[in-house]
Design an enzyme around this catalytic site. Structure first.
Site, PDB file in Angstrom:
ATOM      1  N   MET A 106     -25.800   9.253  48.711  1.00  0.00           N
ATOM      2  CA  MET A 106     -26.703  10.320  48.150  1.00  0.00           C
ATOM      3  C   MET A 106     -27.565  10.698  49.157  1.00  0.00           C
ATOM      4  O   MET A 106     -28.650  11.033  48.895  1.00  0.00           O
ATOM      5  CB  MET A 106     -27.210   9.822  46.823  1.00  0.00           C
ATOM      6  N   ALA A 107     -27.557  10.241  50.451  1.00  0.00           N
ATOM      7  CA  ALA A 107     -28.558  10.744  51.582  1.00  0.00           C
ATOM      8  C   ALA A 107     -29.934  10.375  51.265  1.00  0.00           C
ATOM      9  O   ALA A 107     -30.795  10.846  51.735  1.00  0.00           O
ATOM     10  CB  ALA A 107     -28.279  12.194  51.757  1.00  0.00           C
ATOM     11  N   LYS A 124     -28.860  14.054  47.597  1.00  0.00           N
ATOM     12  CA  LYS A 124     -28.131  15.171  47.460  1.00  0.00           C
ATOM     13  C   LYS A 124     -26.818  14.247  46.902  1.00  0.00           C
ATOM     14  O   LYS A 124     -26.426  13.161  47.020  1.00  0.00           O
ATOM     15  CB  LYS A 124     -27.838  15.750  49.004  1.00  0.00           C
ATOM     16  N   ASP A 136     -27.431  15.308  57.247  1.00  0.00           N
ATOM     17  CA  ASP A 136     -27.647  15.395  55.757  1.00  0.00           C
ATOM     18  C   ASP A 136     -29.361  15.744  55.907  1.00  0.00           C
ATOM     19  O   ASP A 136     -29.915  16.034  54.817  1.00  0.00           O
ATOM     20  CB  ASP A 136     -27.485  14.503  55.001  1.00  0.00           C
ATOM     21  N   VAL A 153     -29.403   2.594  47.871  1.00  0.00           N
ATOM     22  CA  VAL A 153     -29.335   2.360  49.289  1.00  0.00           C
ATOM     23  C   VAL A 153     -27.760   2.548  49.838  1.00  0.00           C
ATOM     24  O   VAL A 153     -27.098   1.608  49.190  1.00  0.00           O
ATOM     25  CB  VAL A 153     -30.000   1.242  49.919  1.00  0.00           C
TER      26      VAL A 153
END
Ligand code: C5P
Length: 316
Positions: free
Chosen positions: A114-115, A20, A151, A110
């Site tokens: 970006m979840a 995301k 998230d 990682v």
């Protein structure tokens, strides 16, 4: 924890979950529960982790993926969020005696903002549900997802959505665009709690309070999404965690400057350090990717958005 050695007891299910990004991230002052109330616009982008699960006599976890990713930083013990998700789902059904063999195949950076961990948890929930035929309702999956992390519910849902509360209260958002983003990865990750702490510390140092208006959804962004106006979306991109992340990682300032020299707008992804460039088309994204590579950025990818949330890609 042992590697997968025993025979699977049931079907092997692979579930894919997207990364995301946040097109808007407005953060208010730290609340008593230890979280910051926020308003965010999430978009799921075409970069995915896969989680493969089959029932087994004992728990096992393997993490594989692109060797350029910092896979060592992903825990393989009981603290792994995908493993916690699987166990939490079984406990929900009163089935703590059952176990699964799990493999996470990572492509999402990682600790990149970006979840990636949330994507793994969301994929693990659905993979365990299907592989062990638990028939969990969507409402229960979403509730368990919210307990696991702010998230995780959005990773289940995908598309474009507004997130409120800690980010777990979701509302679909109309999005007429077929967007392209250039994702500039960083060699080293950033810790989300550390970036939120830097947000608090910067305000304390400056003697300011976070702006309560940050929780208002910007109407110009909503308009830009509804009407697929790339330039309007580009100028509205905003992230309250960008300054705190830059405080911890001053080198990202140059990355953001380079990012701003192409496309329609640039912003830090979530708590960073990944940097995003919004482009008007795939061609523009490819050109931006080449320009950024020429400027010395080594890990740069072009991805479409919005994309679907978790989905089963193999049931064997
Ligand atoms: O929910 P998640 O596990 O992703 O959050 C990680 C950490 O980030 C939290 O423990 C908290 O320190 C911080 N956080 C926050 N406010 C949010 C989301 C996360 O302070 N809305």
């Amino acid at each position: 924890m042992s590697l997968l050695t025993d025979e699977p007891l049931g079907p092997r299910v692979t579930v894919r979950a997207p990364a995301k990004i946040n097109l808007y991230l407005g953060v208010a002052a730290l609340a008593a529960d230890g979280f910051h109330p926020l308003t965010t616009v999430f978009q799921a982008v075409g970069l995915y982790d896969d989680v493969t699960v089959s029932e087994a006599t004992e728990w096992s976890l393997r993490v594989v993926g692109d060797p350029r990713l910092d896979l060592e930083a992903v825990p393989t013990d009981d603290s792994n969020i995908a493993l916690r998700a699987a166990r939490r789902l079984l406990a929900h059904h009163g089935m703590e005696h059952r176990a699964a063999a799990m493999t996470i195949h990572k492509s999402i950076p990682v600790a990149g903002g970006m979840a990636g961990g949330s994507a793994d948890a969301a994929a693990a929930l659905v993979a365990v549900d299907r592989a062990l035929d638990l028939q969990t309702s969507d409402d229960d999956l979403l509730a368990i997802a919210a307990e696991l992390g702010s998230d995780v519910p959005f990773s289940l849902l995908g598309g474009t959505a507004v997130g409120r509360g800690r980010g777990e209260q979701l509302e679909d958002l109309e999005d007429a665009g077929g967007w392209w983003w250039v994702v500039i990865e960083s060699d080293e990750g950033l810790s989300t709690p550390a970036v939120y702490r830097a947000f608090d510390e910067l305000h304390a140092q400056q003697g300011t309070e976070p702006d309560p208006h940050a929780l208002e959804l910007p109407t110009t962004l909503v308009e830009g999404l509804v009407n697929a106006q790339v330039d309007l979306v580009g100028v509205t991109l905003w992230n309250d965690l960008q300054e705190p992340a830059l405080h911890l990682r001053p080198d990202l300032r140059r990355t953001l400057e380079d990012a701003g020299s192409c496309g329609r707008g640039a912003v830090l992804s979530g708590s960073g350090p990944t940097v995003l460039v919004l482009c008007a088309s795939r061609e523009e994204a490819d050109a931006a990717r080449e320009k950024l590579a020429g400027l010395g950025h080594e890990r740069v990818t072009a991805v479409p958005a919005p994309v679907a949330g978790v989905h089963v890609v193999e049931h064997a």
